[in-house]
Design a protein around this motif. Structure first.
Motif, short mmCIF file in Angstrom:
data_model
loop_
_atom_site.label_atom_id
_atom_site.label_comp_id
_atom_site.label_asym_id
_atom_site.label_seq_id
_atom_site.Cartn_x
_atom_site.Cartn_y
_atom_site.Cartn_z
N MET A 1 0.85 -1.21 0.00
CA MET A 1 0.00 0.00 0.00
C MET A 1 0.88 1.24 0.00
N THR A 2 0.55 2.18 -0.87
CA THR A 2 1.28 3.45 -0.90
C THR A 2 0.82 4.33 0.25
N PRO A 3 1.76 4.92 0.99
CA PRO A 3 1.35 5.87 2.03
C PRO A 3 0.60 7.03 1.39
N ARG A 4 -0.33 7.60 2.12
CA ARG A 4 -1.08 8.73 1.55
C ARG A 4 -0.70 10.03 2.26
N ILE A 5 -0.80 11.11 1.51
CA ILE A 5 -0.51 12.44 2.05
C ILE A 5 -1.84 13.05 2.47
N ARG A 6 -1.88 13.51 3.70
CA ARG A 6 -3.11 14.14 4.19
C ARG A 6 -2.75 15.33 5.08
N ARG A 7 -3.72 16.21 5.24
CA ARG A 7 -3.55 17.36 6.11
C ARG A 7 -3.27 16.90 7.54
N ALA A 8 -2.31 17.54 8.20
CA ALA A 8 -1.99 17.18 9.58
C ALA A 8 -3.08 17.67 10.52
N THR A 9 -3.33 16.91 11.57
CA THR A 9 -4.24 17.33 12.63
C THR A 9 -3.43 17.54 13.92
N ARG A 10 -4.11 18.09 14.91
CA ARG A 10 -3.46 18.31 16.21
C ARG A 10 -2.91 17.01 16.79
N ASP A 11 -3.62 15.90 16.51
CA ASP A 11 -3.18 14.60 17.02
C ASP A 11 -1.88 14.11 16.38
N ASP A 12 -1.49 14.73 15.27
CA ASP A 12 -0.24 14.33 14.60
C ASP A 12 0.98 15.08 15.13
N VAL A 13 0.76 16.09 15.97
CA VAL A 13 1.88 16.98 16.34
C VAL A 13 3.02 16.21 17.00
N ALA A 14 2.68 15.29 17.92
CA ALA A 14 3.74 14.53 18.61
C ALA A 14 4.58 13.75 17.60
N ALA A 52 -0.15 24.86 4.30
CA ALA A 52 -0.63 23.48 4.26
C ALA A 52 0.43 22.63 4.96
N LEU A 53 0.09 22.15 6.13
CA LEU A 53 0.99 21.25 6.87
C LEU A 53 0.44 19.84 6.65
N VAL A 54 1.26 18.98 6.05
CA VAL A 54 0.77 17.64 5.70
C VAL A 54 1.66 16.57 6.36
N VAL A 55 1.08 15.40 6.47
CA VAL A 55 1.85 14.22 6.88
C VAL A 55 1.69 13.14 5.83
N LEU A 56 2.67 12.27 5.81
CA LEU A 56 2.64 11.07 4.98
C LEU A 56 2.24 9.95 5.92
N ASP A 57 1.07 9.38 5.65
CA ASP A 57 0.45 8.44 6.58
C ASP A 57 0.54 7.02 6.01
N ASP A 58 1.27 6.17 6.74
CA ASP A 58 1.44 4.77 6.32
C ASP A 58 0.92 3.86 7.44
N GLY A 59 -0.24 4.27 7.99
CA GLY A 59 -0.71 3.63 9.22
C GLY A 59 -0.18 4.43 10.40
N VAL A 60 1.11 4.68 10.39
CA VAL A 60 1.69 5.68 11.30
C VAL A 60 2.25 6.80 10.43
N VAL A 61 2.58 7.93 11.08
CA VAL A 61 3.12 9.08 10.35
C VAL A 61 4.59 8.82 10.03
N VAL A 62 4.92 8.81 8.73
CA VAL A 62 6.30 8.52 8.32
C VAL A 62 6.97 9.70 7.61
N GLY A 63 6.25 10.80 7.44
CA GLY A 63 6.85 11.95 6.80
C GLY A 63 6.02 13.19 7.03
N THR A 64 6.61 14.35 6.78
CA THR A 64 5.91 15.63 6.96
C THR A 64 6.52 16.69 6.07
N LEU A 65 5.72 17.72 5.81
CA LEU A 65 6.16 18.86 4.98
C LEU A 65 5.21 20.02 5.24
#
Lengths: 149, 149
Positions: A1-14, A52-65
């Protein structure tokens, strides 16, 4: 499965702070023990549609930009799209996830009418320079910083 | 009389574009004959409190600078103050007007809670690099750009 890029939420900050600290330069600059300042910064970013603060989501967060649209007068009123804080978790390098993130930023910048995408990388990050040059970026500028703290 | 720094108005746009075009790199990039795109960009800048577009007023406009506050998560939620489009009219160089503008930007960045002031200059502008180094900036980064047009 390809990780997906999505908008970051407050829960992603850690998780994002973990990525920022998981880096030779970031380790000395970040404080993963107290998220207060990070959460406050997240709220400012999230409230402003220029960012636009995004994360790369692969089940867990594996990237950000973080991408920011900057209007300006120069170059005939060109809008600049600025990329900051690009990170991929060290356990997932070599999987083209950085390319995926930066290509998303370039596509999003174009979609939002930007004329140029710009970023700076620390002069010591020679791997990063080659990475961005492969994606078409030109190392045409010198990035200068003045610390106020 | 010392020129004063004030917020730019729509009526200053023609003069600012004149400054941007009065430059070896800018001459090829600007179009002083049609202000439509510049006025539209001015309106976007002026509407967003993250930006401060200023002019140096000496009876006529003799300089300009754009400052933008950029929240971010890295460096413990540091706010960056980005300087773009610094110009002083060629007839007024050597009068420390560039210092006046940049020092205003540094003071304003500090006043608004920024942790770092950052800018990029074209690698060919060696005079500019020395100028910023005299003001305390460190050339620690490589500035990379990808044109979308």
């Amino acid at each position: 499965m390809t990780p997906r890029i999505r908008r970051a939420t407050r829960d992603d900050v850690a998780a994002i702070v973990g990525l920022l600290a998981d880096d030779p330069l970031g380790a000395a600059r970040e404080d993963t023990g107290d998220l207060t300042a990070y959460l406050s910064a997240f709220d400012r970013i999230d409230a402003d549609p220029a960012h636009a603060l995004v994360v790369l989501d692969d089940g867990v967060v594996v990237g950000t930009l973080q991408l920011t649209l900057l209007p300006g007068l120069s170059r005939q009123g060109a809008t600049r799209a600025q990329v900051e804080a690009v990170r991929v978790t060290s356990t997932h390098r070599g999987q083209k996830l950085g390319e995926l993130l930066v290509q998303w930023a370039v596509d999003e910048a174009r979609r939002r009418g930007a004329d140029v995408v710009q970023l700076t990388t620390d002069a010591s990050r020679t791997d990063a320079h080659r990475f961005y040059e492969r994606l078409g970026f030109v190392a045409s500028h010198v990035g200068m910083k003045l610390s106020l703290v």
